[in-house]
Design a protein around this motif. Structure first.
Motif, PDB file in Angstrom:
ATOM      1  N   LEU A  34       0.824  -1.212   0.000  1.00 55.71           N
ATOM      2  CA  LEU A  34       0.000   0.000   0.000  1.00 55.71           C
ATOM      3  C   LEU A  34       0.859   1.264   0.000  1.00 55.71           C
ATOM      4  N   GLU A  35       1.915   1.281   0.775  1.00 52.35           N
ATOM      5  CA  GLU A  35       2.792   2.459   0.823  1.00 52.35           C
ATOM      6  C   GLU A  35       3.374   2.765  -0.554  1.00 52.35           C
ATOM      7  N   GLU A  36       3.875   1.737  -1.221  1.00 50.94           N
ATOM      8  CA  GLU A  36       4.440   1.928  -2.563  1.00 50.94           C
ATOM      9  C   GLU A  36       3.355   2.339  -3.559  1.00 50.94           C
ATOM     10  N   ALA A  37       2.169   1.756  -3.440  1.00 51.71           N
ATOM     11  CA  ALA A  37       1.069   2.099  -4.351  1.00 51.71           C
ATOM     12  C   ALA A  37       0.680   3.567  -4.205  1.00 51.71           C
ATOM     13  N   ILE A  38       0.683   4.076  -2.985  1.00 48.09           N
ATOM     14  CA  ILE A  38       0.363   5.493  -2.763  1.00 48.09           C
ATOM     15  C   ILE A  38       1.419   6.383  -3.402  1.00 48.09           C
ATOM     16  N   GLU A  39       2.687   6.058  -3.215  1.00 45.86           N
ATOM     17  CA  GLU A  39       3.766   6.845  -3.824  1.00 45.86           C
ATOM     18  C   GLU A  39       3.703   6.790  -5.348  1.00 45.86           C
ATOM     19  N   MET A  40       3.463   5.605  -5.892  1.00 41.43           N
ATOM     20  CA  MET A  40       3.359   5.462  -7.343  1.00 41.43           C
ATOM     21  C   MET A  40       2.157   6.242  -7.871  1.00 41.43           C
ATOM     22  N   ALA A  41       1.056   6.250  -7.109  1.00 36.41           N
ATOM     23  CA  ALA A  41      -0.134   6.993  -7.518  1.00 36.41           C
ATOM     24  C   ALA A  41       0.156   8.482  -7.588  1.00 36.41           C
ATOM     25  N   LYS A  42       0.851   9.011  -6.580  1.00 39.51           N
ATOM     26  CA  LYS A  42       1.212  10.436  -6.602  1.00 39.51           C
ATOM     27  C   LYS A  42       2.035  10.757  -7.835  1.00 39.51           C
ATOM     28  N   ASP A  43       3.054   9.941  -8.095  1.00 39.40           N
ATOM     29  CA  ASP A  43       3.923  10.178  -9.252  1.00 39.40           C
ATOM     30  C   ASP A  43       3.144  10.100 -10.564  1.00 39.40           C
ATOM     31  N   CYS A  44       2.301   9.099 -10.690  1.00 40.13           N
ATOM     32  CA  CYS A  44       1.526   8.915 -11.920  1.00 40.13           C
ATOM     33  C   CYS A  44       0.612  10.114 -12.168  1.00 40.13           C
ATOM     34  N   LEU A  45      -0.104  10.539 -11.140  1.00 37.28           N
ATOM     35  CA  LEU A  45      -1.018  11.677 -11.290  1.00 37.28           C
ATOM     36  C   LEU A  45      -0.247  12.945 -11.638  1.00 37.28           C
ATOM     37  N   GLU A  46       0.861  13.193 -10.950  1.00 38.58           N
ATOM     38  CA  GLU A  46       1.662  14.386 -11.246  1.00 38.58           C
ATOM     39  C   GLU A  46       2.140  14.383 -12.694  1.00 38.58           C
ATOM     40  N   MET A  47       2.641  13.233 -13.167  1.00 39.80           N
ATOM     41  CA  MET A  47       3.129  13.157 -14.548  1.00 39.80           C
ATOM     42  C   MET A  47       2.014  13.387 -15.555  1.00 39.80           C
ATOM     43  N   MET A  48       0.840  12.829 -15.292  1.00 36.77           N
ATOM     44  CA  MET A  48      -0.271  13.015 -16.228  1.00 36.77           C
ATOM     45  C   MET A  48      -0.735  14.467 -16.263  1.00 36.77           C
ATOM     46  N   LEU A  49      -0.787  15.113 -15.111  1.00 30.60           N
ATOM     47  CA  LEU A  49      -1.219  16.513 -15.088  1.00 30.60           C
ATOM     48  C   LEU A  49      -0.193  17.418 -15.770  1.00 30.60           C
ATOM     49  N   VAL A  50       1.086  17.134 -15.600  1.00 27.53           N
ATOM     50  CA  VAL A  50       2.125  17.897 -16.306  1.00 27.53           C
ATOM     51  C   VAL A  50       1.975  17.690 -17.812  1.00 27.53           C
TER      52      VAL A  50
END
Length: 74
Positions: A34-50
Motif C-alpha cells: 500500500l505504501e508503494e502504491a500510494i507513492e506510485m499513484a502520486k507520481d503517476c497523477l503528477e506526470m499526467m497533469l504535467v
C-alpha cells in the motif's frame, strides 16, 4: 496549482495494489504494497497533469469522492 482526485486501490491477484484515477484517462499504476502504491499513484497523477499542461489540454474536473467506487463511477 493544487489538484485533488479520487483514486481506487484494488488488491492485485499476484499481491500488491492496482491504482486507478477514474477522472484521468490512462492514469493507472500499481505498487507491491500500500505504501508503494500510494507513492506510485502520486507520481503517476503528477506526470499526467504535467502532460496535460505541457500539451495545452484541459485538466479534467475532479469527481466528488462519493460518486466513485472500486469499479469506476456509481
Amino acid at each position: 496549482m493544487k489538484y485533488t482526485y479520487p483514486a481506487t486501490f484494488e488488491p492485485a491477484e499476484e499481491g500488491g495494489f492496482l491504482v486507478d484515477f477514474p477522472d484521468i484517462p490512462s492514469c493507472f499504476t500499481e505498487g507491491d504494497n500500500l505504501e508503494e502504491a500510494i507513492e506510485m499513484a502520486k507520481d503517476c497523477l503528477e506526470m499526467m497533469l504535467v502532460h496535460y499542461e505541457d500539451e495545452g489540454l484541459p485538466i479534467p474536473p475532479s469527481s466528488d469522492i462519493h460518486t466513485v467506487s472500486s469499479k469506476g463511477f456509481v
